[in-house]
Design a protein around this motif. Structure first.
Motif, PDB file in Angstrom:
ATOM      1  N   ASN B 283       0.835  -1.194   0.000  1.00 51.80           N
ATOM      2  CA  ASN B 283       0.000   0.000   0.000  1.00 51.80           C
ATOM      3  C   ASN B 283       0.874   1.251   0.000  1.00 51.80           C
ATOM      4  N   MET B 284       0.346   2.299  -0.591  1.00 55.89           N
ATOM      5  CA  MET B 284       1.110   3.536  -0.640  1.00 55.89           C
ATOM      6  C   MET B 284       0.236   4.715  -0.218  1.00 55.89           C
ATOM      7  N   VAL B 285       0.806   5.583   0.602  1.00 55.00           N
ATOM      8  CA  VAL B 285       0.174   6.848   0.967  1.00 55.00           C
ATOM      9  C   VAL B 285       0.969   7.925   0.241  1.00 55.00           C
ATOM     10  N   TYR B 286       0.286   8.786  -0.501  1.00 59.01           N
ATOM     11  CA  TYR B 286       1.043   9.779  -1.263  1.00 59.01           C
ATOM     12  C   TYR B 286       0.392  11.153  -1.238  1.00 59.01           C
ATOM     13  N   VAL B 287       1.254  12.148  -1.510  1.00 57.35           N
ATOM     14  CA  VAL B 287       0.788  13.519  -1.690  1.00 57.35           C
ATOM     15  C   VAL B 287       0.813  13.775  -3.180  1.00 57.35           C
ATOM     16  N   ALA B 288      -0.167  14.503  -3.688  1.00 56.05           N
ATOM     17  CA  ALA B 288      -0.190  14.800  -5.116  1.00 56.05           C
ATOM     18  C   ALA B 288      -0.330  16.300  -5.324  1.00 56.05           C
ATOM     19  N   LEU B 289       0.388  16.817  -6.307  1.00 58.07           N
ATOM     20  CA  LEU B 289       0.341  18.244  -6.617  1.00 58.07           C
ATOM     21  C   LEU B 289      -0.394  18.438  -7.942  1.00 58.07           C
ATOM     22  N   ALA B 290      -1.145  19.506  -8.025  1.00 59.93           N
ATOM     23  CA  ALA B 290      -1.870  19.781  -9.267  1.00 59.93           C
ATOM     24  C   ALA B 290      -1.525  21.176  -9.772  1.00 59.93           C
ATOM     25  N   PRO B 291      -0.480  21.275 -10.618  1.00 63.55           N
ATOM     26  CA  PRO B 291      -0.077  22.589 -11.127  1.00 63.55           C
ATOM     27  C   PRO B 291      -1.161  23.224 -11.993  1.00 63.55           C
ATOM     28  N   GLY B 292      -2.085  22.399 -12.483  1.00 64.06           N
ATOM     29  CA  GLY B 292      -3.132  22.958 -13.345  1.00 64.06           C
ATOM     30  C   GLY B 292      -4.453  23.163 -12.616  1.00 64.06           C
ATOM     31  N   ALA B 293      -4.437  23.090 -11.289  1.00 63.12           N
ATOM     32  CA  ALA B 293      -5.683  23.276 -10.531  1.00 63.12           C
ATOM     33  C   ALA B 293      -6.182  24.706 -10.706  1.00 63.12           C
ATOM     34  N   LYS B 294      -7.505  24.860 -10.656  1.00 64.12           N
ATOM     35  CA  LYS B 294      -8.078  26.208 -10.834  1.00 64.12           C
ATOM     36  C   LYS B 294      -7.786  27.074  -9.608  1.00 64.12           C
ATOM     37  N   GLY B 295      -7.544  28.349  -9.834  1.00 66.90           N
ATOM     38  CA  GLY B 295      -7.383  29.308  -8.740  1.00 66.90           C
ATOM     39  C   GLY B 295      -6.077  29.202  -7.978  1.00 66.90           C
ATOM     40  N   LEU B 296      -5.037  28.695  -8.624  1.00 64.31           N
ATOM     41  CA  LEU B 296      -3.738  28.576  -7.956  1.00 64.31           C
ATOM     42  C   LEU B 296      -3.093  29.970  -7.865  1.00 64.31           C
ATOM     43  N   PRO B 297      -2.654  30.401  -6.660  1.00 62.84           N
ATOM     44  CA  PRO B 297      -2.139  31.771  -6.532  1.00 62.84           C
ATOM     45  C   PRO B 297      -0.745  31.938  -7.131  1.00 62.84           C
ATOM     46  N   ASN B 298      -0.017  30.829  -7.229  1.00 60.66           N
ATOM     47  CA  ASN B 298       1.367  30.906  -7.689  1.00 60.66           C
ATOM     48  C   ASN B 298       1.616  29.688  -8.588  1.00 60.66           C
ATOM     49  N   PRO B 299       2.280  29.871  -9.718  1.00 57.88           N
ATOM     50  CA  PRO B 299       2.506  28.686 -10.565  1.00 57.88           C
ATOM     51  C   PRO B 299       3.349  27.644  -9.825  1.00 57.88           C
ATOM     52  N   MET B 300       3.024  26.373 -10.024  1.00 58.49           N
ATOM     53  CA  MET B 300       3.803  25.305  -9.397  1.00 58.49           C
ATOM     54  C   MET B 300       4.610  24.604 -10.478  1.00 58.49           C
ATOM     55  N   GLY B 301       5.648  25.282 -10.941  1.00 57.37           N
ATOM     56  CA  GLY B 301       6.517  24.708 -11.962  1.00 57.37           C
ATOM     57  C   GLY B 301       7.365  23.592 -11.388  1.00 57.37           C
ATOM     58  N   SER B 302       8.207  23.013 -12.231  1.00 53.76           N
ATOM     59  CA  SER B 302       8.951  21.824 -11.794  1.00 53.76           C
ATOM     60  C   SER B 302       9.859  22.130 -10.597  1.00 53.76           C
ATOM     61  N   LYS B 303      10.414  23.367 -10.531  1.00 50.41           N
ATOM     62  CA  LYS B 303      11.313  23.704  -9.416  1.00 50.41           C
ATOM     63  C   LYS B 303      10.548  23.777  -8.097  1.00 50.41           C
ATOM     64  N   VAL B 304       9.386  24.411  -8.135  1.00 45.54           N
ATOM     65  CA  VAL B 304       8.572  24.518  -6.911  1.00 45.54           C
ATOM     66  C   VAL B 304       8.168  23.125  -6.452  1.00 45.54           C
TER      67      VAL B 304
END
Lengths: 282, 532
Positions: B283-304
C-alpha cells in the motif's frame, strides 16, 4: 456577569446573597476561562501549533497534560481552545437571542398573519433534531469556525423566539397594559416601555444555561469533523484526536474537562438565576 | 447471601473444570468454532463483477476461484482453475487448459463457457473493476477444457491481471437463472446483484452464507471444494469502525483478529494472549500536486514541485503516523514490482528546497488549498500527516490551508477543479507495474494527468510515455523491466506524485492462530488461516 448585576436591579425585592455557592462557583469558572482566553498569549510557555516534544508523552512536569500525537502541548492547546469555544458561544448566544427576541416579540405583539408565518417558520426549524440540523448545515457550508457559528445560530434562535412570544402574550394580558392602552400609549411605546422589560427574564436565564450547551454543540460538530479546521486547537477536534489515540488518555482529558467545567458553570449560574428571578418559584 | 456465595463457588469450580480440558481437544473444537474478524468494511457490492473494495478482495478471493492465482511470494503466478497456459510471442493470445477436477460450490464442473461468461459480464456491467478486462478483444471456447483470450494489444502483465479477485469465475448457469446477463447491454439488463448479496456461486474454498450490511459477512466452508479444504469451518467478518474498537472486541473475546489496528495503538497492547505481527505491505500513501488546478495563486513549476518534495520530512511522518512501521518509496511503484529496485527515495533537504524556491522566484512563498479525505487509511491518520506536512512546508514559506472532507466530497473536487496539494492512497489490484503507469503517468488518459490539470498546463505532458508503455507490455523479462524502470523514473522526476510512505500491515490476533498473510492480489487469504 453584566446580566447578573442588571438582574438584581430588576429584582429589588430579593437581596443578592453571596450565600448562593453555586452561583459563585459558576461565575468563578466562567471568569477563569474568560481570563485564560484573553491572556493566554502573554504567558503561555509554548505555542499551540508548534511541535515541542516527542509525540504522545504522558503528563510530566514540563508538559502538565502531556503531548498529543504530533508532539504539541495539550494543556496549552486547551487554554488556546478557550478562545475559539468562548467566541463561538458568545456570538451564537448573542445572535440567537437578538434574532429570536425580535421575531418572538413582533410575533406575539402583532398577532395575526405575521404571527402565523413567523411561528410556522419556528415550528419547521424546531421540528428537526437540533444536532442533526446543525450537522447538515455545517456539512453543507464546509468546515471552519465561522460556519460552525452560523450553523448553530440557525438551529438556536427559534427557541428564543418561542420563549419571547409566550412571555409577550402573557404580559399583554395584564391589567397595567390595558391601562397604558387606555392612557393613549403608542404601540411602539407600549412594546418598548411596558412589555419588553417584563418579558426578557426567561430569555436571560435560558441564554445563560444555553451558553454551556453551545460550547458543547460546537465541540460536537468539531468532534465529527464539521467544525474547526486542523490545526486549530479546538476542544472538539482535540477530543476526537484523543479518541483515535484511546490509550493516551491525557489528549482528551484537558479539553474534556474544559467543556465539562463550562457546562457545569453555566448550569450553576442559570439554575441560581432561575431560583432568584422566576416569580413562579415563590 | 449464603446462597449467592454458593452459586458463585459453583460457577468458579465449573470455570476451573473447563480450563482443565486437554489442549488437543480444544484445538479440534477450535477449528469448528467460527473465526471472527473485526474489520471496518467498505463493501459496495458482493457481485464480483460490480464490487470494488478491499473487503471485496477478501470475500471474492475466498468464495470464487480465478483462472490463475498469486503465490505466497506475491510474485509467482500459479495454476488455479487453469492447470496450464500458453502465451503467444507478442503477448496477445492467452490459451488456458482448465483443471477437470474444478467444480463450483453446487457440485457442477467449471467449464470454459463459465470463464467466457464471467469475464464478458465483468466487462459489460461497466463496474469499477471493468477496466481490468478492457484489453480483452474476444474469448473463444474451442473445446470442453480450453479457453482462448485474445487481446486488442500486447500486454505482458495480463496474466497477473487474471489473479485479481474481481476476475472471479462465476457459475454462469446459476447466476443467469437469478437474473445474470453477460451481453453487451448487461449494465442495464443484469439483475443478479441482489441475489449475489445473499449467495455466492463460485469455486472458492468458502461460500457466502449471509450478509447484513453494516453488521457482518458470514462465510462457510465449501463442502464441494475441489482443492485442499480450509481449516476453519466458518468465518464471520464483523463490522467495527476503527482500530481501537476492533482491539477492544479482540481483548473482550468477541473477535479473533483485529484487521485495522494502527501501529501506535498496537504498541499499547499488554495482553500476552494477543499477537502483533507487522509485515511490509504494497500500500502507498502519497501527496499529489496539481499545477493545473483552478485558482492557484502561484505557478507550481517543476522547481517549486521539487522544492516541495525536498521539504517534506518523510521519516518524521513515518515516525508520527505509524510509529516507524513503514517504508519510504523512491517511486509510487512498490519495491519488487517490475522496473523497481536500486532507486533512492528523494532526500529531506530544507536548504535545497529553499534554494529551489528562490530559483523559481518563489522565495517569499505562497498559500495553497490542501483539501484531503478525512480518513484513517492503512493506519495513517490523514489529519495528523497533513498537519505535519503543513509544518514542514511552512519552513519554505508555503502555507497550507488544510481542509479535511468526506471522501465523496474530495473525489468530486479532485476530479473537478483540482486540488493544488492533496493526499490519498493506492493499493495495487494485481502484481504488475502497468497499473501504476496507467494511473499516475503524465500521459493523456491517466487519472492523475487529468487531476493534475494537465489540460491547463501543457508542460506536464510526457510524450514518450505511451511508446514506452507499449514497448514494456509487448516485451518480457529484463527488457520489459528496463522500460518500466524508465517510466517509473519519469513519474518520480515529475514530482506530481510524492510517495510519502508504504505503511506496514499490522495483523493483531489471538495467540494460537496461524497463516495470516498479506497478499498482493487478495488482501488477506482466509483459507490459509488455522488454529495451531
Amino acid at each position: 456577569m453584566a446580566s447578573a448585576s442588571a438582574l438584581s436591579a430588576h429584582a429589588p425585592a430579593r437581596s443578592f446573597r453571596l450565600a448562593r455557592p453555586a452561583l459563585v462557583v459558576g461565575i468563578g469558572i466562567l471568569i477563569f476561562w474568560v481570563v485564560v482566553a484573553l491572556t493566554v498569549e502573554f504567558w503561555a510557555p509554548y505555542e499551540p501549533l508548534k511541535i515541542v516534544s516527542r509525540k504522545l508523552q504522558p503528563p510530566s512536569f514540563s508538559h502538565w497534560l502531556g503531548t498529543d500525537a504530533l508532539g504539541r502541548d495539550v494543556l496549552i492547546r486547551t487554554f488556546y481552545g478557550a478562545q475559539y469555544s468562548l467566541t463561538i458561544a458568545v456570538i451564537v448566544v448573542a445572535a440567537s437571542v437578538t434574532i429570536g427576541s425580535v421575531v418572538g416579540a413582533l410575533s406575539g405583539f402583532f398577532g395575526g398573519w405575521p404571527d402565523s408565518i413567523l411561528m410556522r417558520l419556528v415550528d419547521i426549524t424546531l421540528s428537526f433534531p437540533p444536532v442533526l440540523l446543525a450537522m447538515s448545515i455545517a456539512a453543507s457550508l464546509g468546515p471552519g469556525v465561522q460556519n460552525t457559528a452560523i450553523a448553530i445560530v440557525v438551529v438556536w434562535w427559534p427557541v428564543y423566539a418561542r420563549l419571547m412570544r409566550g412571555q409577550v402574550l402573557d404580559v399583554l394580558s395584564r391589567d397595567h397594559i390595558e391601562a397604558a392602552v387606555a392612557g393613549g400609549a403608542s404601540r411602539t411605546r407600549l412594546l418598548l416601555k411596558h412589555i419588553l422589560p417584563l418579558s426578557w427574564t426567561p430569555t436571560i436565564i435560558s441564554a445563560t444555561m444555553d451558553f454551556g450547551q453551545v460550547v458543547l454543540l460546537a465541540a460536537s460538530l468539531s468532534f465529527i469533523g464539521l467544525g474547526a479546521k486542523p490545526p486549530t486547537p479546538e476542544w472538539g477536534s482535540m477530543i476526537s484526536e484523543g479518541a483515535a489515540h484511546f490509550y493516551s488518555w491525557w489528549i482528551a482529558f484537558g479539553p474534556g474537562l474544559a467543556i465539562l467545567s463550562i457546562g457545569l458553570g453555566c448550569n450553576f449560574i442559570g439554575d441560581t438565576l432561575r431560583d432568584m428571578l422566576d416569580p413562579k418559584d415563590e | 447471601m449464603a446462597r449467592t456465595l454458593r452459586t458463585h463457588a459453583l460457577t468458579l469450580s465449573l470455570a476451573c473444570a473447563t480450563m482443565l480440558v486437554p489442549a488437543s481437544l480444544v484445538t479440534a473444537q477450535a477449528q469448528d468454532k467460527p473465526l471472527v474478524i473485526a474489520r471496518d468494511m467498505d463493501i459496495n457490492s458482493l457481485d464480483p463483477s460490480r464490487g470494488f473494495c478491499d473487503t471485496c478482495q477478501i470475500v471474492f478471493s475466498s468464495t470464487y476461484a480465478r483462472l490463475v492465482n498469486l503465490d505466497k511470494d506475491n510474485k509467482t503466478i500459479v495454476p488455479m482453475l487453469a492447470e496450464s497456459w500458453e502465451i503467444n510471442a507478442d503477448q496477445t493470445k492467452f490459451t488456458f487448459k482448465l483443471n477437470p477436477k474444478a467444480k463450483f460450490s453446487d457440485g457442477s464442473p467449471v467449464e470454459p463457457k463459465d470463464v467466457k461468461w464471467s469475464l464478458e459480464r465483468l466487462k459489460n456491467v461497466k463496474g469499477s473493476a471493468s477496466y481490468l478486462v478492457d484489453p480483452v478483444k474476444s474469448i473463444e471456447t474451442p473445446d470442453a477444457q480450453t479457453v482462448v483470450i485474445d487481446l486488442t494489444e500486447s500486454n505482458s502483465e495480463f496474466l497477473s491481471v487474471l489473479t485479481a479477485p474481481f476476475l472471479a469465475i462465476i457459475n454462469s448457469d446459476v447466476v443467469a437463472e437469478n437474473g445474470g446477463d453477460a451481453g453487451t447491454d448487461a449494465a442495464t439488463k443484469d439483475t443478479a446483484e441482489q441475489w449475489l448479496l445473499a449467495n455466492s456461486a463460485g469455486a472458492g474454498p468458502f461460500v457466502l452464507s449471509s450478509y447484513s450490511p453494516n453488521q457482518e459477512v458470514r462465510l462457510k466452508r465449501n463442502d464441494n471444494y475441489w482443492g485442499e479444504a480450509p481449516a476453519v469451518s466458518e468465518i464471520i467478518m464483523q463490522q467495527s469502525k476503527g482500530g481501537v474498537s476492533q482491539l477492544q472486541l479482540l481483548e473482550g473475546g468477541t473477535a479473533d483478529i483485529a484487521m485495522q489496528v494502527d501501529p501506535t495503538t498496537a504498541k499499547s497492547i499488554t495482553n500476552a494472549d494477543i499477537v502483533v505481527d507487522t509485515q511490509p505491505s504494497l500500500n502507498m500513501v502519497y501527496v499529489a500536486l496539481a499545477p493545473g488546478a483552478k485558482g492557484l495563486p502561484n505557478p507550481m513549476g517543476s522547481k517549486v514541485r521539487e522544492a516541495i518534495a525536498h521539504a517534506i520530512d518523510y521519516d518524521g511522518i513515518i515516525d508520527l503516523t505509524v510509529d516507524g512501521k513503514g517504508r519510504r518509496l523512491a517511486t509510487p511503484i512498490p519495491e519488487g514490482f517490475p522496473g523497481t529496485g536500486g532507486a533512492e527515495p528523494i532526500s529531506y533537504d530544507v536548504e535545497k528546497a529553499k534554494a529551489l524556491m528562490a530559483e523559481a522566484g518563489a522565495a517569499d512563498g505562497f498559500t495553497i488549498d490542501a483539501m484531503y479525505p478525512n480518513v484513517n487509511q492503512y493506519g495513517v491518520d490523514y489529519t495528523l500527516m497533513m498537519q505535519k506536512i503543513q509544518q514542514d512546508l511552512a519552513e519554505i514559506k508555503i502555507e497550507l490551508n488544510l481542509e479535511p472532507v468526506e471522501f465523496s466530497v474530495w473525489r468530486e473536487r479532485v476530479n473537478g477543479d483540482g486540488i493544488p496539494l492533496t493526499a490519498v492512497y493506492f493499493a495495487p489490484d494485481f502484481f504488475g507495474t502497468s497499473q501504476y503507469i496507467q494511473y499516475f503517468a503524465m500521459m493523456d488518459g491517466t487519472v492523475w494527468y487529468k487531476r493534475a490539470g494537465a489540460a491547463n498546463d501543457p508542460e506536464l505532458a510526457r510524450p514518450e510515455v505511451a511508446g514506452l508503455l507499449k514497448k514494456a507490455l509487448s516485451t518480457g523479462g529484463a527488457e520489459s523491466d528496463g522500460y518500466f524502470r524508465e517510466l517509473a523514473k519519469g513519474i518520480a522526476e515529475d514530482h506530481i506524485i510524492l510517495p510519502i510512505l508504504s505503511p506496514d500491515n499490522v495483523f493483531v490476533y489471538r495467540k494460537g492462530l496461524e497463516g495470516l498473510r498479506f497478499s498482493a492480489c487478495c488482501n488477506m487469504v482466509l483459507s490459509d488461516i488455522s488454529w495451531k
